[in-house]
Enzyme design. Structure first.
Site, PDB file in Angstrom:
ATOM      1  N   GLY A  69       0.073   0.020  -0.281  1.00 19.67           N
ATOM      2  CA  GLY A  69      -0.711  -1.201  -0.104  1.00 19.67           C
ATOM      3  C   GLY A  69      -0.543  -2.146  -1.284  1.00 19.67           C
ATOM      4  O   GLY A  69      -0.457  -3.371  -1.118  1.00 19.67           O
ATOM      5  N   ASN A 151     -13.324  -2.745  -0.577  1.00 22.68           N
ATOM      6  CA  ASN A 151     -13.269  -1.303  -0.827  1.00 22.68           C
ATOM      7  C   ASN A 151     -14.528  -0.769  -1.498  1.00 22.68           C
ATOM      8  O   ASN A 151     -14.902   0.380  -1.281  1.00 22.68           O
ATOM      9  CB  ASN A 151     -12.030  -0.942  -1.656  1.00 22.68           C
ATOM     10  CG  ASN A 151     -11.777  -1.879  -2.805  1.00 22.68           C
ATOM     11  OD1 ASN A 151     -11.782  -3.099  -2.640  1.00 22.68           O
ATOM     12  ND2 ASN A 151     -11.565  -1.332  -3.971  1.00 22.68           N
ATOM     13  N   GLN A 179      -8.416  -1.491   3.610  1.00 25.62           N
ATOM     14  CA  GLN A 179      -9.610  -0.707   3.967  1.00 25.62           C
ATOM     15  C   GLN A 179      -9.963  -0.829   5.447  1.00 25.62           C
ATOM     16  O   GLN A 179     -10.736  -0.034   5.969  1.00 25.62           O
ATOM     17  CB  GLN A 179     -10.812  -1.147   3.126  1.00 25.62           C
ATOM     18  CG  GLN A 179     -10.717  -0.739   1.671  1.00 25.62           C
ATOM     19  CD  GLN A 179     -10.829   0.773   1.460  1.00 25.62           C
ATOM     20  OE1 GLN A 179     -11.376   1.503   2.271  1.00 25.62           O
ATOM     21  NE2 GLN A 179     -10.283   1.245   0.351  1.00 25.62           N
ATOM     22  N   SER A 199      -2.024   0.242   4.221  1.00 22.37           N
ATOM     23  CA  SER A 199      -1.563   1.430   3.504  1.00 22.37           C
ATOM     24  C   SER A 199      -1.926   2.661   4.320  1.00 22.37           C
ATOM     25  O   SER A 199      -3.090   2.858   4.690  1.00 22.37           O
ATOM     26  CB  SER A 199      -2.265   1.480   2.145  1.00 22.37           C
ATOM     27  OG  SER A 199      -1.900   2.654   1.463  1.00 22.37           O
ATOM     28  N   HIS A 201      -2.275   5.882   3.771  1.00 21.72           N
ATOM     29  CA  HIS A 201      -3.138   6.990   3.344  1.00 21.72           C
ATOM     30  C   HIS A 201      -4.624   6.702   3.536  1.00 21.72           C
ATOM     31  O   HIS A 201      -5.460   7.595   3.395  1.00 21.72           O
ATOM     32  CB  HIS A 201      -2.827   7.411   1.901  1.00 21.72           C
ATOM     33  CG  HIS A 201      -3.314   6.511   0.819  1.00 21.72           C
ATOM     34  ND1 HIS A 201      -4.488   6.743   0.143  1.00 21.72           N
ATOM     35  CD2 HIS A 201      -2.787   5.387   0.270  1.00 21.72           C
ATOM     36  CE1 HIS A 201      -4.648   5.807  -0.789  1.00 21.72           C
ATOM     37  NE2 HIS A 201      -3.639   4.973  -0.734  1.00 21.72           N
ATOM     38  N   THR A 237      16.570   2.215   0.625  1.00 20.44           N
ATOM     39  CA  THR A 237      16.674   3.088   1.797  1.00 20.44           C
ATOM     40  C   THR A 237      15.283   3.375   2.349  1.00 20.44           C
ATOM     41  O   THR A 237      14.373   3.733   1.602  1.00 20.44           O
ATOM     42  CB  THR A 237      17.397   4.397   1.405  1.00 20.44           C
ATOM     43  OG1 THR A 237      18.698   4.044   0.940  1.00 20.44           O
ATOM     44  CG2 THR A 237      17.519   5.341   2.591  1.00 20.44           C
ATOM     45  N   CYS A 325      -9.522   3.536  -7.988  1.00 18.29           N
ATOM     46  CA  CYS A 325      -8.622   3.036  -9.028  1.00 18.29           C
ATOM     47  C   CYS A 325      -9.415   2.663 -10.271  1.00 18.29           C
ATOM     48  O   CYS A 325      -8.900   2.684 -11.377  1.00 18.29           O
ATOM     49  CB  CYS A 325      -7.875   1.809  -8.513  1.00 18.29           C
ATOM     50  SG  CYS A 325      -7.376   1.960  -6.803  1.00 18.29           S
TER      51      CYS A 325
HETATM   52  N1  PLP Z   1      -6.239  -2.855  -1.483  1.00 16.59           N
HETATM   53  C1  PLP Z   1      -7.404  -2.244  -1.277  1.00 16.59           C
HETATM   54  C2  PLP Z   1      -8.560  -3.001  -0.724  1.00 16.59           C
HETATM   55  C3  PLP Z   1      -7.565  -0.883  -1.597  1.00 16.59           C
HETATM   56  O1  PLP Z   1      -8.730  -0.271  -1.402  1.00 16.59           O
HETATM   57  C4  PLP Z   1      -6.446  -0.190  -2.127  1.00 16.59           C
HETATM   58  C5  PLP Z   1      -6.568   1.237  -2.536  1.00 16.59           C
HETATM   59  O2  PLP Z   1      -7.619   1.706  -2.877  1.00 16.59           O
HETATM   60  C6  PLP Z   1      -5.233  -0.878  -2.288  1.00 16.59           C
HETATM   61  C7  PLP Z   1      -5.167  -2.221  -1.952  1.00 16.59           C
HETATM   62  C8  PLP Z   1      -4.017  -0.198  -2.815  1.00 16.59           C
HETATM   63  O3  PLP Z   1      -3.390   0.593  -1.847  1.00 16.59           O
HETATM   64  P1  PLP Z   1      -2.369   1.740  -2.292  1.00 16.59           P
HETATM   65  O4  PLP Z   1      -3.206   2.857  -2.812  1.00 16.59           O
HETATM   66  O5  PLP Z   1      -1.624   2.114  -1.058  1.00 16.59           O
HETATM   67  O6  PLP Z   1      -1.468   1.151  -3.322  1.00 16.59           O
END
Ligand code: PLP
Length: 382
Positions: A69, A151, A179, A199, A201, A237, A325
């Site tokens: 993401g 988030n 999110q 993203s 995951h 790739t 994060c």
């Molecule tokens: N944007 C938002 C709102 C997120 O919550 C996150 C991850 O917590 C990201 C971007 C980043 O995504 P990624 O973990 O795939 O780099």
């Protein structure tokens, strides 16, 4: 363990793993190779692209697969920003509650490429006012970037209205939908967006794969050059198993979302009511109704979140104090302070995000345990 941190990441769905399995050791070809093994890999990537395009209501060619993401947000802001700068447009509009993937990229464009950034205010619930977006637009505005769902507090932004304003002015509109991917509609036509980041995951797909939707005709400078993959927009790739996994996970999450959202909202209500009835000086943060279904964010006065997280961990509960994060850093959340919470209040922010495997029994356990933990942490703080 009771996992209440689905906004941080999610477990890979076994059906996703199953879809990915052939592409490690059996169909391991490079999609650029012309022989059968390569063609099989290329076909899997294109099938995944078509599957994703079905969910987003767009053309397959408008999907760019990325590494996460964060990369998708970087590609949107830098890619469109630099293409627009070449035409004399160096003004960005964004919000103070974005993920750092957007905020730090905007700051980098300002520091190194002479961009000016307008950071819009948000209200106490974290909502952006579309009228404020309209008022911030200038003749040199290059891009508007407003996240779909936050988030940390779960607030869902009025994208369609903001997108309509951007379109009237001919300005590309990007949304970080990381999110929202598993829970909300991703129909890019209904949302009026030109760029949308996801993203895998976050919706039971693998870590390390994302995508960026780029509306046809949007000027985008590639930030990664090389072999010309992804129609020259993201060289390298292709990560075939992960791309296959992303598409399967997105399809599964979106197919289930109406029923699952109702179940998650009910669990969240049960959790919120239970905690608010048992813990004094506690407040819900984020918007009461425009929010992600399983996302509960709380501000607990006089109790530092780090202590609460340790107490919850000892009780077998995984939770977060904001974005994953940002955890580990003692600074108050930029999201809550932008919403008008004091730094002291923001330090008491707790995020409990429910997901697929959570049950009422688990919610009731947390309702029983958390009040004791709060009382203990408050006792230590005071
Ligand atoms: N944007 C938002 C709102 C997120 O919550 C996150 C991850 O917590 C990201 C971007 C980043 O995504 P990624 O973990 O795939 O780099």
């Amino acid at each position: 363990m009771i996992y209440l941190d689905h906004s941080a990441t999610t477990a890979v769905d076994p059906r996703v793993l199953e879809a990915m399995a052939p592409f490690w050791t059996e169909a391991y070809g490079n999609p650029s190779s012309i022989y059968g093994l390569g063609r099989r890999a290329a076909a899997a990537v294109e099938a995944a692209r078509a599957q994703v395009a079905g969910v987003l209501n767009c053309r397959p060619a408008e999907i760019v697969f990325t590494g996460c993401g964060t990369e998708s947000d970087n590609l949107a802001l830098r890619g469109v920003g630099l293409a627009q700068a070449a035409r004399g447009r160096r003004h960005l509009i964004t919000t103070p509650i974005e993920h750092h993937a957007v905020l730090h990229t905007a700051a980098d464009l300002a520091e190194h490429f002479d961009f000016e950034v307008t950071t819009l205010a948000v209200d106490r619930a974290g909502l952006v006012d579309p009228a404020a977006v309209a008022a911030a637009i200038r003749p040199d505005t290059a891009l508007i970037s407003v996240m779909y769902a936050n988030n940390e507090v779960g607030t869902v932004e009025p994208l369609a209205e903001i997108g309509a304003i951007a379109r009237q002015h001919g300005i590309p509109f990007h949304t970080d939908a990381v999110q929202a991917g598993g829970y909300l509609s991703l129909d890019v036509e209904a949302l009026n967006v030109d760029l949308l980041a996801l993203s895998a995951h976050k919706f039971h797909g693998p870590k390390g794969v994302g995508l960026l939707y780029v509306r046809q005709g949007t000027r985008l400078w590639p930030t990664q050059t090389g072999g010309g993959q992804e129609r020259g927009r993201r060289a390298g790739t292709e990560n075939v198993p992960h791309i296959v996994g992303l598409a399967r996970a997105l399809e599964l999450a979106q197919a289930d979302r109406t029923d699952e959202n109702a179940r998650l909202s009910a669990l969240r209500e049960r959790l919120a009511e239970g905690l608010c009835a048992r813990i004094p000086d506690i407040a819900l943060s984020g918007h009461p109704t425009h929010r992600l279904p399983g996302h509960l964010s709380l501000v607990i006065q006089g109790a530092e979140a780090e202590g609460l997280l340790i107490g919850l961990d000892l009780a077998g509960v995984a939770a977060s104090s904001g974005s994953a994060c940002a955890s580990g850093s003692p600074t108050p959340s930029h999201v809550l302070t932008a919403m008008g919470f004091s730094p002291q209040e923001a330090l008491g922010a707790l995020r409990l995000t429910l997901g697929r495997a959570n049950t009422e029994t688990e919610v009731d356990y947390v309702v029983e345990k958390l009040p004791e933990i709060v009382a203990r942490v408050r006792g230590m703080t005071r």
